[in-house]
Design an enzyme around this catalytic site. Structure first.
Site, PDB file in Angstrom:
ATOM      1  N   GLU A 209       5.099  11.344  35.479  1.00  0.00           N
ATOM      2  CA  GLU A 209       5.887  10.627  34.863  1.00  0.00           C
ATOM      3  C   GLU A 209       6.966   9.508  35.083  1.00  0.00           C
ATOM      4  O   GLU A 209       7.219   9.323  36.275  1.00  0.00           O
ATOM      5  CB  GLU A 209       7.258  12.422  34.930  1.00  0.00           C
ATOM      6  CG  GLU A 209       6.987  13.804  35.116  1.00  0.00           C
ATOM      7  CD  GLU A 209       6.929  14.078  32.932  1.00  0.00           C
ATOM      8  OE1 GLU A 209       7.215  12.982  32.302  1.00  0.00           O
ATOM      9  OE2 GLU A 209       6.147  14.842  33.213  1.00  0.00           O
ATOM     10  N   CYS A 243      14.030   5.595  32.053  1.00  0.00           N
ATOM     11  CA  CYS A 243      12.519   5.610  31.513  1.00  0.00           C
ATOM     12  C   CYS A 243      12.039   5.830  30.170  1.00  0.00           C
ATOM     13  O   CYS A 243      11.409   5.074  29.679  1.00  0.00           O
ATOM     14  CB  CYS A 243      11.811   6.904  32.331  1.00  0.00           C
ATOM     15  SG  CYS A 243      12.594   8.376  31.516  1.00  0.00           S
TER      16      CYS A 243
END
Ligand code: NAD
Length: 455
Positions: A209, A243
């Protein structure tokens, strides 16, 4: 205890078969929920000390989202883990086909510092649900939160089942020498490559990720006020250290002035005229990160903000206007409260620019026109996407969350976590009552003609 001893302990625990039972998994998920709730005040305090995260932001993004994920998983686990029957071709009659979900074994979870609780424990929810044991490596940069997490996990769970490891990069590197059955990593692409190389040594499957520059586009027919409010909220949540934060915004030239004014009004409304005094605005995680961000501040193009203070690790919510695609701030993920604004005339130019860069983790498009929305969905590639919103797609447990290309591989949340962290074993169950000789030698011409009727 050495890492090797901890892992041997987990292998023994896994082999005992305890994690195979759905009751055990649900009991452990309930326990995880309960220890998170018990530790809530300590978690909120630690996040405040590490990042000066506002309580509201900490609760919604680190605790609330986890509780939802656990409840959703408990509610659906029985259904997800039941074997699934599939159709079987007539040539294989009377066999039946079934898919069994089996746990991998030991999952190692490496988490970053920006959402140090959620990004450590959400993958663990999936690992438990799928029947795995797990080794947790919380981020070290947020040291107060790391201490709370180490204590919370290690004093409540059997180390053979869940164990959290302290320390920083050296400890992570040491841990990576061990053999795991799955590695779940959240962090930068740079460290993602290190993880991938280490995993290759043992042929361990991985989920990465990662991050990247997530574009946000505001087209000429967008609802400017709503777009500005949602974008400002998403960008400056956790001081931009998210993010999936909109990294930069491309705005149609015809609405640029109105949009910039609307964003500035939202910033004043959310954080006041002196955001440094606001209780609702977080701090940059370290001096080093602040230094990197300050280097992006080009006085010529600051529309608002730009103030900083190294003592308090403060960087004001900042907008840069008239930014060029090749400006320094457009080269790397910003990961801080700086919003570059680029104006455009043709949407096809924006699409071309986005498609010529690494695939982002998220992409946001604001427009009231369905045809244009569908075009954006079809002509760009990103890990996930929101139309007329930002960052909230990750709060829907029905949607897979993850990157594509350089923003990562593998996706999780809800059923997708369960699927990713369990091996799908295809099983064909035949009967011995009927044994059609067609498949066995000698392969006569007659048999061949029969074969051609089926295949
Ligand atoms: P990072 O890659 O520096 O660190 C992540 C983790 O890896 C930390 O726990 C760290 O201790 C460990 N680590 C660092 N160096 C290592 C090494 N040499 N060997 C083994 N482990 C090592 O990332 P970060 O700075 O903590 O987080 C920021 C990045 O993470 C940004 O790029 C952001 O976009 C990304 N991110 C992605 C997601 C997502 O869900 N896709 C979520 C949050 C952050």
């Amino acid at each position: 205890m050495s890492y090797t001893d901890i892992i041997h302990g987990q292998r023994r625990f896994f082999k005992s078969g305890k994690t195979r039972s759905i009751e055990f998994r649900i009991e452990q998920l309930r326990k995880l929920k309960s220890v998170i709730q018990i530790h809530e005040p300590k978690i909120l305090q630690a996040l405040f000390e590490d990042l000066r995260k506002p309580k509201f932001e900490s609760y919604i993004s680190e605790i609330g989202v986890l509780i939802e994920e656990i409840d959703f998983t408990i509610k659906n686990l029985e259904k997800w883990s039941t074997q699934k029957s599939v159709l079987t071709p007539v040539a294989l009659f009377p066999a039946k086909g079934k898919i069994y979900a089996e746990p991998f074994g030991i999952v190692a979870v490496f988490a970053p510092w920006n959402y140090p609780v959620q990004l450590l424990l959400a993958p663990v929810v999936g690992a438990i649900a799928a029947g795995n044991c797990a080794i947790l490596k919380p981020a070290d940069l947020t040291s107060n939160t790391q201490s709370v997490l180490l204590n919370m996990i290690n004093s409540n769970f059997d180390p053979g089942f869940l164990y959290a490891i302290g320390g920083g990069v050296a400890e992570s590197e040491q841990l990576l020498k061990e053999k795991f059955d799955y590695i779940f990593f959240t962090g930068s692409a740079r460290v993602g490559k290190i993880i991938m190389r280490a995993a290759a040594e043992h042929l361990t499957p991985i989920c990465l990720e990662l991050g990247g520059k997530s574009p946000c586009i505001v087209d000429q027919d967008a609802d400017i006020q709503v777009a500005a409010r949602r974008i400002v909220w998403a960008k400056f949540f956790n001081a931009g250290q998210t993010c999936v934060a909109p990294d930069y915004v491309c705005v149609h030239e015809s609405i640029k002035t109105e949009f910039l004014t609307a964003m500035k009004e939202c910033m004043d409304e959310f954080f006041g005229l002196h955001p440094e005094n606001s209780d609702f605005f977080a701090r940059i995680v370290s001096e080093k990160h602040l230094e990197r961000l300050v280097n992006y501040l080009d006085k010529e193009i600051i529309f608002c903000g730009g103030e900083f203070n190294f003592k308090t690790r403060y960087l004001a919510p900042t907008i840069l206007s008239s930014v060029a695609w090749d400006a320094p701030v457009m080269q790397e993920e910003i990961f801080g409260p700086i919003m570059p604004v680029i104006e455009f005339t043709q949407i096809s130019d924006v699409i071309e620019q986005i498609n010529s860069r690494p695939k982002p983790l998220a992409l946001y498009y604001y427009s009231e026109n369905t045809t244009k929305q569908n075009r954006m969905i079809a002509e760009t590639s990103s890990g996930g996407m929101c139309i007329n919103d930002c960052i909230v797609h990750l709060a829907n447990p029905h949607l897979p969350f993850g990157g594509v290309g350089s923003s990562g591989m593998g996706s999780y949340h809800g059923h997708h976590s369960f699927n990713m962290l369990s091996h799908k074993k295809g099983v064909l169950i035949n009967s011995t009552k009927l044994d059609i000789p067609l498949r066995y030698p000698p392969y006569t011409e007659k048999k061949f003609r029969w074969l051609r009727r089926f295949i």
